[in-house]
Design an enzyme around this catalytic site. Structure first.
Site, PDB file in Angstrom:
ATOM      1  N   ASP A 119      49.384  57.115   2.671  1.00 55.77           N
ATOM      2  CA  ASP A 119      48.825  58.036   3.650  1.00 55.77           C
ATOM      3  C   ASP A 119      49.966  58.617   4.508  1.00 55.77           C
ATOM      4  O   ASP A 119      50.988  59.030   3.984  1.00 55.77           O
ATOM      5  CB  ASP A 119      47.754  57.326   4.483  1.00 55.77           C
ATOM      6  CG  ASP A 119      46.925  58.271   5.346  1.00 55.77           C
ATOM      7  OD1 ASP A 119      46.036  58.940   4.798  1.00 55.77           O
ATOM      8  OD2 ASP A 119      47.186  58.339   6.558  1.00 55.77           O
ATOM      9  N   TRP A 120      49.808  58.643   5.846  1.00 51.70           N
ATOM     10  CA  TRP A 120      50.861  59.181   6.706  1.00 51.70           C
ATOM     11  C   TRP A 120      52.164  58.392   6.586  1.00 51.70           C
ATOM     12  O   TRP A 120      53.245  58.921   6.867  1.00 51.70           O
ATOM     13  CB  TRP A 120      50.402  59.201   8.159  1.00 51.70           C
ATOM     14  CG  TRP A 120      49.908  60.549   8.588  1.00 51.70           C
ATOM     15  CD1 TRP A 120      48.614  60.948   8.715  1.00 51.70           C
ATOM     16  CD2 TRP A 120      50.707  61.677   8.942  1.00 51.70           C
ATOM     17  NE1 TRP A 120      48.553  62.257   9.120  1.00 51.70           N
ATOM     18  CE2 TRP A 120      49.825  62.736   9.275  1.00 51.70           C
ATOM     19  CE3 TRP A 120      52.072  61.911   9.014  1.00 51.70           C
ATOM     20  CZ2 TRP A 120      50.264  63.991   9.663  1.00 51.70           C
ATOM     21  CZ3 TRP A 120      52.519  63.166   9.411  1.00 51.70           C
ATOM     22  CH2 TRP A 120      51.622  64.193   9.731  1.00 51.70           C
ATOM     23  N   TRP A 158      37.869  65.996   5.313  1.00 49.50           N
ATOM     24  CA  TRP A 158      38.201  64.811   6.114  1.00 49.50           C
ATOM     25  C   TRP A 158      38.636  65.216   7.517  1.00 49.50           C
ATOM     26  O   TRP A 158      38.198  64.626   8.512  1.00 49.50           O
ATOM     27  CB  TRP A 158      39.295  63.994   5.439  1.00 49.50           C
ATOM     28  CG  TRP A 158      40.169  63.239   6.389  1.00 49.50           C
ATOM     29  CD1 TRP A 158      41.490  63.431   6.626  1.00 49.50           C
ATOM     30  CD2 TRP A 158      39.765  62.169   7.260  1.00 49.50           C
ATOM     31  NE1 TRP A 158      41.947  62.562   7.590  1.00 49.50           N
ATOM     32  CE2 TRP A 158      40.913  61.777   7.998  1.00 49.50           C
ATOM     33  CE3 TRP A 158      38.565  61.519   7.501  1.00 49.50           C
ATOM     34  CZ2 TRP A 158      40.883  60.753   8.944  1.00 49.50           C
ATOM     35  CZ3 TRP A 158      38.533  60.498   8.452  1.00 49.50           C
ATOM     36  CH2 TRP A 158      39.679  60.124   9.157  1.00 49.50           C
ATOM     37  N   ASP A 244      39.876  56.863  -4.407  1.00 49.36           N
ATOM     38  CA  ASP A 244      40.224  57.678  -3.242  1.00 49.36           C
ATOM     39  C   ASP A 244      39.820  59.130  -3.501  1.00 49.36           C
ATOM     40  O   ASP A 244      40.347  59.765  -4.421  1.00 49.36           O
ATOM     41  CB  ASP A 244      41.729  57.575  -2.987  1.00 49.36           C
ATOM     42  CG  ASP A 244      42.192  58.305  -1.736  1.00 49.36           C
ATOM     43  OD1 ASP A 244      41.403  59.090  -1.172  1.00 49.36           O
ATOM     44  OD2 ASP A 244      43.337  58.079  -1.326  1.00 49.36           O
ATOM     45  N   HIS A 273      41.178  54.637  -0.770  1.00 51.87           N
ATOM     46  CA  HIS A 273      42.321  55.217  -0.066  1.00 51.87           C
ATOM     47  C   HIS A 273      43.204  54.126   0.524  1.00 51.87           C
ATOM     48  O   HIS A 273      44.436  54.205   0.442  1.00 51.87           O
ATOM     49  CB  HIS A 273      41.817  56.149   1.033  1.00 51.87           C
ATOM     50  CG  HIS A 273      42.907  56.771   1.841  1.00 51.87           C
ATOM     51  ND1 HIS A 273      43.833  57.641   1.294  1.00 51.87           N
ATOM     52  CD2 HIS A 273      43.240  56.638   3.154  1.00 51.87           C
ATOM     53  CE1 HIS A 273      44.683  58.022   2.229  1.00 51.87           C
ATOM     54  NE2 HIS A 273      44.352  57.435   3.362  1.00 51.87           N
TER      55      HIS A 273
END
Length: 296
Positions: A119-120, A158, A244, A273
């Site tokens: 993710d980030w 999202w 995901d 995810h």
């Protein structure tokens, strides 16, 4: 600057989380990080979390890494976990988060680093090696992307959901996408946030994803993409949470083609995810691939 600090007792007794806190002072704020394993280990694992999680996301991977004799550093970005939380949504930026990650590397003098990101953690983490030559030697990448300025419809959905829920129920969100997660584990993801006022970082992250060619971080991410395609000489391992809906197989297959020398990914059939919730077998497989496991 007005910033909040989550009371320490919010982190007492979290499931599978025995790790004492460590802190760095950066620009007048206190940044938390996990530091486990021998300080003189030959390899250091840098685990970077994403939205809306914190270092707790890596609780199933940390023991596998330390069990192989590696050092593990798992920081909380500002606004998350045990790190301080500026209350102004506009304080947060792509460059600020990236600068935080670089400061951790520099202040702790990390060497021979295995980057572990999702993710980030990947949007930021994958931009770091090109600016710290010789520091990163291995990559374990999961369900992430580079913020080159193009986003999917799934991400837009999202982001719209996140913006419509300024008091995002973090634990429930992660639990909903993770089969078998207990209520106590879900509550651990809520521990950093006693109320909505602590969630500026949570609100900010979805809106910091570069969604146009000139968006902050987009040019940097395009340079990073070129680095991974033509200059990366380290060893790589990829794991994909196959359920995901936003950063799943299509995105990760494109990432595999981008990363020079990246082998076929490990597919985690039930992984969503937050694929680190299946982290122990992923970490073990990565260590075998890298030749770092005790039985390698």
């Amino acid at each position: 600057m007005n910033a909040l600090r989550t009371p320490d007792d919010r982190f007492d007794g979290l499931p599978d989380w025995p790790y004492p806190p460590h802190y760095l002072e950066l620009d007048g704020l206190r940044l938390h990080y996990v530091d486990e394993g021998p300080r003189d280990a030959a390899v250091t694992v840098l685990c970077l979390h994403g939205e809306p999680s914190w270092a707790y996301l890596y609780r199933k991977m940390i023991p596998v890494f330390t069990g192989a004799g590696l050092r593990v550093i798992a920081p909380d970005f500002f606004g998350f976990g045990r790190s301080d939380k500026p209350v102004d949504d506009d304080w947060y930026s792509f460059d600020r988060h990236r600068g935080t990650a670089l400061s951790v590397i520099d202040r702790l003098d990390l060497k021979n680093v295995m980057l572990v990101c999702q993710d980030w953690g990947g949007l930021i983490g994958l931009t770091l090696p090109m600016d710290r030559p010789g520091v990163f030697t291995r990559l374990l990448v999961m369900n992430t992307a580079l913020g080159t300025g193009q986003v999917t419809d799934g991400f837009r959905q999202w982001r719209a959901y996140a913006n419509a829920n300024p008091d995002l129920a973090c634990g429930r969100l992660i639990q909903r996408g993770t089969k078998g997660m207990s209520d106590a584990e879900a509550a651990a993801y809520d521990a950093p946030f006693p109320d909505q006022s602590y969630k500026a970082g949570v609100r900010a992250f979805p809106n910091l994803v570069p969604d146009g060619e000139d968006a902050p971080g987009a040019d940097l991410s395009r340079r990073a993409a070129a680095y991974w395609k033509t200059h990366w000489t380290g060893d790589s391992f990829m794991a994909i949470g196959m359920t995901d809906p936003v950063l799943g197989p299509p995105v990760m297959q494109a990432m595999q083609r981008l990363i020079r020398g990246c082998p076929a990914p490990m597919e985690v059939a039930e992984g969503g995810h937050f694929v680190q919730e299946h982290g122990a077998p992923i970490a073990a497989a990565a260590l075998r691939h890298f030749g770092l496991s005790r039985d390698a």
